[in-house]
Motif scaffolding. Structure first.
Motif, short mmCIF file in Angstrom:
data_model
loop_
_atom_site.label_atom_id
_atom_site.label_comp_id
_atom_site.label_asym_id
_atom_site.label_seq_id
_atom_site.Cartn_x
_atom_site.Cartn_y
_atom_site.Cartn_z
N GLY A 47 0.80 -1.23 0.00
CA GLY A 47 0.00 0.00 0.00
C GLY A 47 0.82 1.27 0.00
N ASN A 48 2.04 1.18 0.51
CA ASN A 48 2.91 2.36 0.53
C ASN A 48 3.97 2.31 -0.57
OD1 ASN A 48 1.80 3.67 2.86
ND2 ASN A 48 2.69 2.03 4.10
N ASN A 49 3.76 1.43 -1.54
CA ASN A 49 4.64 1.30 -2.71
C ASN A 49 6.06 0.87 -2.35
OD1 ASN A 49 2.61 2.09 -4.59
ND2 ASN A 49 2.93 4.21 -3.97
N ALA A 50 6.22 0.11 -1.27
CA ALA A 50 7.53 -0.43 -0.94
C ALA A 50 7.94 -1.44 -2.01
CB ALA A 50 7.50 -1.11 0.43
N HIS A 51 9.20 -1.39 -2.39
CA HIS A 51 9.71 -2.33 -3.38
C HIS A 51 9.62 -3.76 -2.87
CE1 HIS A 51 13.61 -4.10 -5.32
NE2 HIS A 51 12.54 -4.54 -5.94
N LEU A 52 10.04 -3.99 -1.61
CA LEU A 52 9.99 -5.30 -0.99
C LEU A 52 8.89 -5.33 0.06
CD1 LEU A 52 13.82 -5.88 -0.41
CD2 LEU A 52 12.44 -6.58 -2.38
#
Length: 407
Positions: free
Chosen positions: A24-29
């Motif tokens: 949801g927070n666009n983290a890569h991993l």
């Protein structure tokens, strides 16, 4: 990117991308979800989640997003390229806090008092002790037979209808014996047995037991799947989705041997390099086995890539490569084994296996110390036996260390 990665054609690509959901927070991993519990918007939502009407996380003993990614990645690797009725094989994995937690949950999930297990000699020491010292108190017995002899296996099954589970570990620890998964599974199915395979040594990159219609695959994820020795873990993988989502998941939750977010995160990152690591592990192991075979102080080398190994043909049939594990027997027994271990300079004196560095252990004084000597020797685990997990260092450095330690 779609959550299902069925369009990917390469094992390495699946190892990297499968199981990952957009954050949801666009983290890569996928982050480490360090939360013990999860909130509900309403009481009704909580009720729907508890009764299974709505998917969602409740409590991290039951699972969380970090653990889910690791589970889905393992399922994708074990099912890679396998189809059932023309469709990709669907598997479910349940992550555990250790390999022993996973195998305990599996055995307690499928067996009851009065049932028996059919297995073979030379199993991991923890598995052997579980079968010898814990399960009998629950009324579950183990029958040990040399399962490389199919006639012996068939004879035992013919005379004992209490055997409910065929448990295979191939290659086996630490003698590197190999049993025929295909033929033994066919025999088991004719006798209505459940089949479980410990695939820790081979990994799904080298061997996929579900190709042969087994019911469960088990791993100590601590080993090659993690690959770096940074976290303990275990997993049960099953193809009966109703059973895995029902009985097996309930047993897992109630026994409490759940994994955790940090270990699952480390496991996920380790699996991304499984293919490239295994290629180097295996290439090094072949050179090490050939080197050891020429040494005068060694009586015997157990490596499936050597034509001298009695299970060479079986390994060729079901494994992509003979693997990274081997063992060898020093001529002068216990004293020679201890002296050799003590002289190592680069290679590491440690139990466990599957890490980037080369690990050597002395089963008689370490992993199989709790197994009675007469039983150990019957299974081929002599006082002079050394087990070796060949690492991914430059092979010349491995060979030089072995050479100086053997002199």
């Amino acid at each position: 990117m779609p959550s299902q990665k069925d369009f990917l054609k390469g094992f390495g690509s699946v190892a990297i991308h499968s199981g990952h959901e957009a954050d949801g927070n666009n983290a890569h991993l996928t982050p480490i979800y360090a939360s013990s519990t999860y909130v509900f918007d309403t009481a009704d939502q909580g009720m729907r989640r508890f009764n299974g009407e709505e998917k969602g996380y409740i409590y991290s003993r039951w699972g969380n997003p970090t653990m889910t990614e690791a589970e889905q990645k393992i399922s994708a690797l074990e099912s890679f390229g396998i189809t059932k009725n023309g469709e990709p094989l669907q598997l479910k994995s349940i992550l555990h806090s250790s390999g022993m937690a996973a195998i305990s949950a599996l055995l307690l999930g499928v067996l009851k008092s009065g049932d028996k297990i059919l297995s073979h000699f030379s199993l991991y020491g923890g598995t052997q002790e579980l079968m010898d010292k814990v399960l009998p108190q629950l009324g579950i017995e183990t029958v040990i037979v040399d399962l490389r002899d199919l006639n012996k296996a068939e004879e035992v099954l013919k005379n004992d209808d209490r055997i409910k589970l065929l448990y295979l570990e191939t290659p086996a620890n630490p003698t590197i014996q190999c049993v025929d998964i295909d033929e033994l599974t066919k025999l088991a199915k004719r006798n209505n047995l459940i089949v479980a395979v410990d695939n820790t040594f081979a990994t799904p990159y080298l061997q996929q037991p579900f190709k042969y219609d087994v019911d469960f695959v088990f791993h100590s994820t601590t080993k090659f799947l993690n690959g770096h020795g940074t976290a303990i873990g275990g997993v049960i993988v099953g193809k009966d989705l109703e059973f895995m989502n029902g009985r097996m998941e309930k047993v897992h939750r109630l026994l409490g041997g759940n994994s955790n977010s940090f270990d699952a995160f480390l496991l996920t990152q380790g699996m991304k390099t499984l293919e490239v690591r295994m290629e180097r592990h295996c290439n090094n192991a072949m050179q090490v086995a050939k080197f050891l075979q020429q040494n005068n102080s060694i009586a015997k080398v157990n490596y499936l890539g050597l034509t001298s190994h009695p299970d060479y043909s079986t390994a060729n049939k079901q494994m992509k490569h003979p693997g990274a594990m081997l063992s060898f027997e020093l001529k002068d027994g216990l004293l020679a084994g201890k002296k050799f271990i003590d002289k190592l300079q680069m290679c590491v004196r440690a139990v466990s296996l599957g890490t980037c560095d080369t690990l050597l252990s002395h089963p008689a004084s370490m992993t199989h110390f709790g197994v009675p000597k007469e039983k150990r020797e019957k299974y081929g685990i002599t006082d002079g036996l050394i087990r070796m997990s060949v690492g991914i260092e430059n092979v010349e450095d491995i060979l030089n260390d072995l050479d100086q330690a053997l002199k």
